[in-house]
Structure formats: C-alpha cells, structure tokens
Design an enzyme around this catalytic site. Structure first.
Site, PDB file in Angstrom:
ATOM      1  N   GLU A 117       0.832  -1.212   0.000  1.00  0.00           N
ATOM      2  CA  GLU A 117       0.000   0.000   0.000  1.00  0.00           C
ATOM      3  C   GLU A 117       0.862   1.256   0.000  1.00  0.00           C
ATOM      4  O   GLU A 117       0.555   2.230  -0.698  1.00  0.00           O
ATOM      5  CB  GLU A 117      -0.943  -0.028   1.202  1.00  0.00           C
ATOM      6  CG  GLU A 117      -2.021  -1.092   1.061  1.00  0.00           C
ATOM      7  CD  GLU A 117      -2.984  -1.144   2.218  1.00  0.00           C
ATOM      8  OE1 GLU A 117      -4.198  -1.038   1.978  1.00  0.00           O
ATOM      9  OE2 GLU A 117      -2.531  -1.299   3.365  1.00  0.00           O
ATOM     10  N   GLU A 137      -4.649 -10.049   3.358  1.00  0.00           N
ATOM     11  CA  GLU A 137      -5.642  -9.682   4.370  1.00  0.00           C
ATOM     12  C   GLU A 137      -6.861 -10.599   4.378  1.00  0.00           C
ATOM     13  O   GLU A 137      -7.387 -10.964   5.444  1.00  0.00           O
ATOM     14  CB  GLU A 137      -6.076  -8.225   4.162  1.00  0.00           C
ATOM     15  CG  GLU A 137      -5.049  -7.193   4.597  1.00  0.00           C
ATOM     16  CD  GLU A 137      -3.969  -6.934   3.552  1.00  0.00           C
ATOM     17  OE1 GLU A 137      -3.118  -6.071   3.792  1.00  0.00           O
ATOM     18  OE2 GLU A 137      -3.983  -7.606   2.486  1.00  0.00           O
TER      19      GLU A 137
END
Length: 261
Positions: A117, A137
């Site tokens: 990210e 995730e």
C-alpha cells in the site's frame, strides 16, 4: 545529511543525498513491518518536504521492503479505532501520491500488505527480480485499510486485485511487471542503486514539468476526455511559457546550431 526537524524515530531514517530525499524503513529485524509510528513519520515528511529535494527515494534496510502491517497493534481495536487508523494511513499515503516531486520506491524481498500500500502510493516502482508481492488480508479475515482497494486496483484492475485478495497468493516480480504493479526491473541486488540513479535523472527535469507530470496526469486520468484535453492544454501553456522552459529550449537550439557549424 540527516534531518532533525522530522519526528524522531529509529524506525524511519530521513536523509538528503545531494538534492534527493531518502526515506529508509529501518526495522529489518521485523522485516520492516509497518506500525503507526512509521506511517506517521512518512505522512509528516511528505506534508512538508525540504525545499531542496527534487525527488524522493523510499527504500528499506535488510532483505525485505516490508512484510506488511504490524498486526500486534491491531488485535484489540474497536471499529471506530480501526476506521481512525485507516483514515490516518489514507492521509499519509495520499500525501505521498500528491507529492509535487517524483517519489520512487526501491522494492526487494517481501512487499506485502501495508508495504504494498505504501509502495503503490509512489509514482515509480523499481523491483528486484527476487521481490514478491502479496495482499494476504482476506486470508486473515480482514480487509485492506491503507489504500490498496483504490491504488492497487488502478494499477492492475479490479479483477486482478480481487483474485490477489481472495487467494492471498504471492505475485513474483515477472508477473508484477507484466500486470503494471511495478514499472522497472532492476538487475539482481541493485534495485536501490538503480532507483537512486533514476531519482537523480528525473531530479534534473524542470520542477514545473515534473509537477505537471505527477499532478496533472493524475487528475486527467479521472476526467472526461474533453476536460482532460483542456487540462492538458493548460498544463502545456503553463510549462512551455515558464522562464526555465524558455532557457532550456534556447540552450537546446544553441547546441543544435553549434553542431551544424
């Protein structure tokens, strides 16, 4: 040169090399797992970068860029607290994306979760051939919170991002290059050196040109075609009539004239 004006953190090193800002993730014993302190420093650096910086290199100590989010900070958070820290990440990574100067990432080893990210907020990503990318995730019962759903999907498309998040699989460097997750492949073991060479190269561009390339293109990509073309004309008008552009063009024509003599 080290900078004492930024938050004091042993986990993030902020330096200047000539006119290049160098931000180093410095938590190699944890594979540079990102915690709140680290992303806070990143956000504050990009909120007010030193004026002498003409480009920024983000790199990491150790074998891995970042193995993701430090989950030990998130085991007992409330929903409101999770939203707050996610928004904090969004502000920090947006300040990277909105940088008026080029931001280049040098990626090696694991580039996972929160590490990806952060990297996806940069403008140019160099990858070592042994680098590996992953968004795990979903396999851990959670969802991305640092901007991947927006930035990574714009890099590789929603369908590819969906597959990556559902499976949690590792994407190797060759695939990362082919799908647009990274733009440049380095020679083995030289990703930081090659990324720095690129940073030095682009730092010699006219600052206004770099600013328009970074910020105008991002806006044009979100506009209807007619609005994008109008914005392009404005960017061209502003850059081509600047004093630095005139000086550079005159120097170009003078050099071309000398070759003809």
């Amino acid at each position: 040169m080290n900078h004492s004006g930024f938050p004091n953190s042993a986990l993030i090193c902020v330096e200047t090399s000539e006119n290049i800002g160098v931000i180093t993730l410095n938590r190699p014993e944890k594979r540079n797992a990102m915690n709140e302190e680290m992303i806070t420093v990143v956000g504050e650096v990009f909120a007010a970068p030193p004026k002498e910086w003409k480009a920024v290199l983000i790199k990491a100590e150790g074998d891995h860029f970042s193995a993701g989010l430090d989950l030990s900070e998130h085991r007992t958070r409330s929903p409101e607290e999770v939203m707050d820290i996610s928004s904090h990440w969004h502000r920090a990574t947006q300040s990277v994306s909105d940088s008026r100067i080029p931001v280049i990432c040098a990626l090696q080893g694991y580039v996972i979760g929160a590490g990806l990210e952060l990297a996806s907020a940069a403008h140019v990503r160099f990858a070592d051939p042994a680098s590996r990318f992953c968004l795990p995730e979903g396999r851990r019962g959670i969802f991305v919170g640092g901007g991947a759903s927006v930035r990574v999907s714009r890099l590789i498309g929603v369908s590819r991002l969906t597959e990556m998040m559902l499976s949690g699989r590792e994407v190797d460097c060759a695939e990362a290059i082919s799908i647009g997750l990274c733009q440049r492949l380095s020679k083995p073991g030289r990703v930081q050196e090659e990324a720095m060479e690129y940073a030095r190269e682009v730092s010699t561009n006219a600052p206004l040109s770099n600013r328009m390339i970074l910020l105008a293109l991002a806006q044009i990509g979100e506009m209807p075609p007619a609005s994008g073309l109008f914005t392009e004309s404005l960017a061209a008008a502003l850059t081509q009539t600047s004093s630095e552009a005139v000086d550079r063009m005159n120097a170009f024509f003078a050099k071309a004239h000398e070759k003809q003599l």
